[in-house]
Write a protein that holds these residues in place. Sequence first.
Motif, mmCIF file in Angstrom:
data_model
loop_
_atom_site.group_PDB
_atom_site.id
_atom_site.type_symbol
_atom_site.label_atom_id
_atom_site.label_comp_id
_atom_site.label_asym_id
_atom_site.label_seq_id
_atom_site.Cartn_x
_atom_site.Cartn_y
_atom_site.Cartn_z
ATOM 1 N N ARG A 1 -9.190 3.244 -3.035
ATOM 2 C CA ARG A 1 -8.364 2.907 -1.888
ATOM 3 C C ARG A 1 -9.004 3.371 -0.595
ATOM 4 N N ASP A 2 -9.531 4.555 -0.629
ATOM 5 C CA ASP A 2 -9.971 5.168 0.617
ATOM 6 C C ASP A 2 -11.472 5.147 0.821
ATOM 7 N N ASP B 1 0.853 -1.180 0.000
ATOM 8 C CA ASP B 1 0.000 0.000 0.000
ATOM 9 C C ASP B 1 0.896 1.239 0.000
ATOM 10 N N ASP C 1 -5.950 -5.201 -1.176
ATOM 11 C CA ASP C 1 -5.416 -4.859 -2.498
ATOM 12 C C ASP C 1 -6.569 -4.262 -3.290
ATOM 13 N N TYR C 2 -6.604 -2.937 -3.313
ATOM 14 C CA TYR C 2 -7.782 -2.248 -3.866
ATOM 15 C C TYR C 2 -7.730 -2.132 -5.375
ATOM 16 N N ARG C 3 -6.613 -2.457 -5.979
ATOM 17 C CA ARG C 3 -6.486 -2.248 -7.430
ATOM 18 C C ARG C 3 -7.438 -3.177 -8.204
ATOM 19 N N TYR D 1 -5.617 4.754 -8.175
ATOM 20 C CA TYR D 1 -6.665 4.027 -7.469
ATOM 21 C C TYR D 1 -7.017 4.669 -6.137
ATOM 22 N N SER D 2 -6.548 5.901 -5.928
ATOM 23 C CA SER D 2 -6.699 6.462 -4.580
ATOM 24 C C SER D 2 -8.164 6.601 -4.172
ATOM 25 N N ASP E 1 -15.314 -3.931 -0.512
ATOM 26 C CA ASP E 1 -14.258 -3.054 0.023
ATOM 27 C C ASP E 1 -14.318 -2.978 1.546
ATOM 28 N N ASP F 1 -11.758 -4.813 4.413
ATOM 29 C CA ASP F 1 -11.078 -4.003 5.430
ATOM 30 C C ASP F 1 -11.445 -4.463 6.840
#
Lengths: 369, 369, 369, 369
Positions: free
Chosen positions: D105-106, A74, D125-127, D101-102, D114, D118
Amino acid sequence: MSYNSFGHLFRITTWGESHGPALGVVIDGCPPGIALSEADIRPFLDKRRPGTSRHVTQRREEDRVRILSGTFQDDRTGFPVTTGAPISLMIENTDQRSKDYSDIRDTWRPGHADFTYDAKYGVRDYRGGGRSSARETAARVAAGAVARKVLGEDIVIRAALVQMGPRAIDRSRWDWGSVEGNDFFCPDAQTAALWAEDLDLARKAGSSLGAIVECHVAGVPAGWGAPVYAKLDSELAGAMMGINAAKGVEIGAGMEAGAMRGEDAADEMRLGQDGRPVFTSNHNGGVLGGISTGQDLVVRVAIKPTSSIRIERSTLNRDLQETTVSTKGRHDPCVGIRAVPVAEAMAALVLADQKLLHRAQTGREGPAL
Amino acid sequence: MSYNSFGHLFRITTWGESHGPALGVVIDGCPPGIALSEADIRPFLDKRRPGTSRHVTQRREEDRVRILSGTFQDDRTGFPVTTGAPISLMIENTDQRSKDYSDIRDTWRPGHADFTYDAKYGVRDYRGGGRSSARETAARVAAGAVARKVLGEDIVIRAALVQMGPRAIDRSRWDWGSVEGNDFFCPDAQTAALWAEDLDLARKAGSSLGAIVECHVAGVPAGWGAPVYAKLDSELAGAMMGINAAKGVEIGAGMEAGAMRGEDAADEMRLGQDGRPVFTSNHNGGVLGGISTGQDLVVRVAIKPTSSIRIERSTLNRDLQETTVSTKGRHDPCVGIRAVPVAEAMAALVLADQKLLHRAQTGREGPAL
Amino acid sequence: MSYNSFGHLFRITTWGESHGPALGVVIDGCPPGIALSEADIRPFLDKRRPGTSRHVTQRREEDRVRILSGTFQDDRTGFPVTTGAPISLMIENTDQRSKDYSDIRDTWRPGHADFTYDAKYGVRDYRGGGRSSARETAARVAAGAVARKVLGEDIVIRAALVQMGPRAIDRSRWDWGSVEGNDFFCPDAQTAALWAEDLDLARKAGSSLGAIVECHVAGVPAGWGAPVYAKLDSELAGAMMGINAAKGVEIGAGMEAGAMRGEDAADEMRLGQDGRPVFTSNHNGGVLGGISTGQDLVVRVAIKPTSSIRIERSTLNRDLQETTVSTKGRHDPCVGIRAVPVAEAMAALVLADQKLLHRAQTGREGPAL
Amino acid sequence: MSYNSFGHLFRITTWGESHGPALGVVIDGCPPGIALSEADIRPFLDKRRPGTSRHVTQRREEDRVRILSGTFQDDRTGFPVTTGAPISLMIENTDQRSKDYSDIRDTWRPGHADFTYDAKYGVRDYRGGGRSSARETAARVAAGAVARKVLGEDIVIRAALVQMGPRAIDRSRWDWGSVEGNDFFCPDAQTAALWAEDLDLARKAGSSLGAIVECHVAGVPAGWGAPVYAKLDSELAGAMMGINAAKGVEIGAGMEAGAMRGEDAADEMRLGQDGRPVFTSNHNGGVLGGISTGQDLVVRVAIKPTSSIRIERSTLNRDLQETTVSTKGRHDPCVGIRAVPVAEAMAALVLADQKLLHRAQTGREGPAL
């Protein structure tokens, strides 16, 4: 049932043949958030790698491992960690000499799996032993490196060679420090020097030598394992007997336990200086009733001499005709040497699995006491 | 993961404590149509039963087994057969003397699982050892009798005691016929006579003796088992190390393989009189590359001396105070004796499972050759 | 592979036929230290028990459960707790009327497993359906009661009947309080009254009705389950489809999800009053990507009408002759009613298992967030 | 327990993330001697491949599969066959656009995994969705192609889309021949034309549509499967519910069974022209009591509309702040379309496994009758 998998919760599945394009392992069930990169795995593969001294096979394999999945770097944290997804490790086979395998193809080498693979499957990848090759243990060693990360640094796994052929070490000279200092992972430098001579003689005679590996694990808390069929010693025994060429496994006193008397075999308990239970001996090798005692785990495994020898041996070919065979090529005169890092890896795999099992059932990582 | 189950396709789950109302086993995956009644199981339980000579515990247990499910006697056929449904076997505990267990309750007996059970679970059925008692092996033996029916009469499983304390049998006098003729399952009548003296001495001294059991299986076709992690020898090793008090397991040459040279360890092949492959030796104990060779399987297991001895030993109690303990009551001076039928049962369980696995993957029961 | 086991770490194995001497379940992997007595199990068996109203089978079964192993009442603590050893539960069959089964023996009842058991096994315990009888679900319900103890009181599992035959409840009248107040576990008292008439008519006509059961689980923390093949919804679907006579399973929106648009199906997230994430809808039934969201789990299962009806139906006998069959005797006109406590039990079994799996891999019981 | 494995004896383990270097699958337990090359797998991957019409994601992926192990081309036979060793298949990811991918990501995308990843792992791995991406199904489809080879050509597995959004096909127009002739795997050409309009509208509106896939399997002999927890329908339900975005599974009459009467639901039996049993209806979808009847297996699975839509939705970010999200990029407006080959693959995987299980327990591949 998985023929090529090992472990219950920390579970590996290996694949690949000696002379195929690659071999690898998929690790499933790894806890998330563990820092892991290829650099964590490399030292263990290097230790197992052939071609590092005259006493092991001269096959040159770089054994470069790639992590293909299951970790993620990350950009907020900047370092790769496990994600809980399966970790796929792959090692490409680079030193596959193209050669004529027609002799192994048609003739069953004594002591090898050639005949039994044909009996079971009716077909066999004979190139370099195919799936039965000790090459598969590279995948175990790579997975074992990940298992060590799961166990953490408080659990120390180390193995040594304690016998080669008929010559055993002198245990009074045991020194873990000298294990890395000779070509045999021998904890007794004087015996190592004699082994070098023994093995040179055997190799020159076209023969090979058996060996015994001993593995110690320190730092396992009391309470890991389970009774009856999930015994820690049963798991370790199955794991070690699954190493190529293994023929015997011992926990603690091992086969010698059969010769003992009750008052000698039962390890007595006292109170240690820190107020914790200690044992005055370890004939049970750190396991009682299938559950760890908190003492060092002590496991030994006997590795038979490689059957790939130059000395001519009688056998049959696939047409059921009597013939002889003599194995040329690059072979370990004592496969037991390279079994040392493999035994460590198998111990690591068993224990990472046990850690997860223990906290599943009890909600704890340590003992109830 | 099943802590109290064993096997992949022919799968048993055992339950019960030494001093609970009953113990039992559920057998899942048994093929249908196999004739089975309680009379098929009884002889094996009788062989394991305590109280049959002065050399084993004097606990009287009738060990009457009941089949509670999984068989059916159709009135058209007139005899009970397995239906493919789970077979539930139950043995009621009849000889539970009510006594004061407060000593075992609070004190960890050296060499026993008392401490490790407390460490793992924080609670322990201390009456007679609870789940850790060798009483559980009655369930294995009952299930093993069913496994034998699955294997059929062509596969012959038999075990013997080959060492008691420091005294081993003379293998040149091996006679399967004498195994049932003495109190020790000893294949060498002369040694059996000496063991009787040895064991009387040990018992009178309040001590106990270890032993080594050897199990032979004839009639297994070549091709059973699988490479890598499902190796037949790995399965056998795990099974045998799962027997109470086992500390070492050997296949074929066993630990001695570590002392051998390649030309001695690799069993050569010749053509037998019937035109089938034969081996001129069996250092590999009937397994190569994890797969059966068609030779006899040969497995040995070392059983430590029972830790239940009258000789006083140092230990701790649950309050972590130093104390001593001396075990009174009815105990086997050599638990290895009663491990003989247990080892046979474990071999039967492994092989019934392997038979089903082999025909699952290959569609055959025998070899491809 | 275990045909008669369910679960991975909290694992049950059931056994027994409808008209055998008893049925039971062995629970393996239960955490130690949980207070457990027969009184904890009885209410759930009572709920499933036949003979409690005219709408269910009039078979009288006391369904008294015995705990045969796995718990221990230490005289220091005074109450029985689980020890971590396998818990064996047994229920004796008391109301087996001896009768002539020759009609079921030789004729395959349409919609029943008679034909398929014969096709698979070649033999079948035809008395009362043998292993295929819904009687087996008593074992599940007993095990489910233990699973609830593992989950603790913060996780609330309750099911209701939401449809019987073509008549569904009015969801606007859903009241958990009325579920125990009628013979149908119906959350809508008005519909329950209509169902009583519907079912009387069906029963008098010699017919039967299907039904839909809906199960809600509150209190599951976010994070239980796993992606890909160990999905929480996949586990629940397999569990519910394994209930006798189940033909369909839905999670959240279920089959209706096929008719939806993306903006309607995706549950939006907001911040709750306690500063924790909340969802504004629950079309996903509490699962996203195979992992729990922290919302209520919502699962529905469709139960077909029992095939044991008095109306005559065409079929074959074992000699492959065309014939007809009409089932007399005591049968549930709507087996869906008694599937309500069974669905709750299956949910409890899945979740107890998931709790252990989650803490195995993550070392936590709750979410990482 | 294996989170990323599926099957008991024919067992697959998949690995890889959407935007990692590669993804793959290891197949363990495959019978030996089956002709297999990459050409056997390619057509099934092509069917699943994105970028083949405007109705699916425009990601271009060549999806070239490599067989890295488990097959061997013997120079005596000249064609590659399976060896019984694990088959490792790898597909490299070639069209990974590097992008920012931000946002993913967040921010937790509603309806996606997602948040739950988490919650479970604390890292993701958010991609492109990482492990939760439908990209993983390429590995299933590749493995499914091998499973079909194990099943042989007498077992025919084919699936079709029977509903998209609220519009279902007209079953009277069902024509397997037209399934490959439209962009939707639709067996009703007229409905396919309407779906094209429906989906264009939805896509232009930035929305997406759910769908229902129906899978038929012909040629399964009576007798596959097992009662209780290993039911064929339970296995199929778990398998289908394990497909990404699945929310409901039906066997035969499915949820409708809840609305039926006993005389309608129980399929009657007659004697076919060949003297074999036939059924006059198939409300049970080819399964009774968990065991195949010999009729076609019929399974339906509802796939929710993709949550990756352009329409703005409310959600939270990782800092637990309320925000909105709208997903740009290349996404399937109806993921149900590409679920068609995936459902076929899951059916093939279940059945190859059942074939091996059936012959393990019974020694037969077909029925006992």
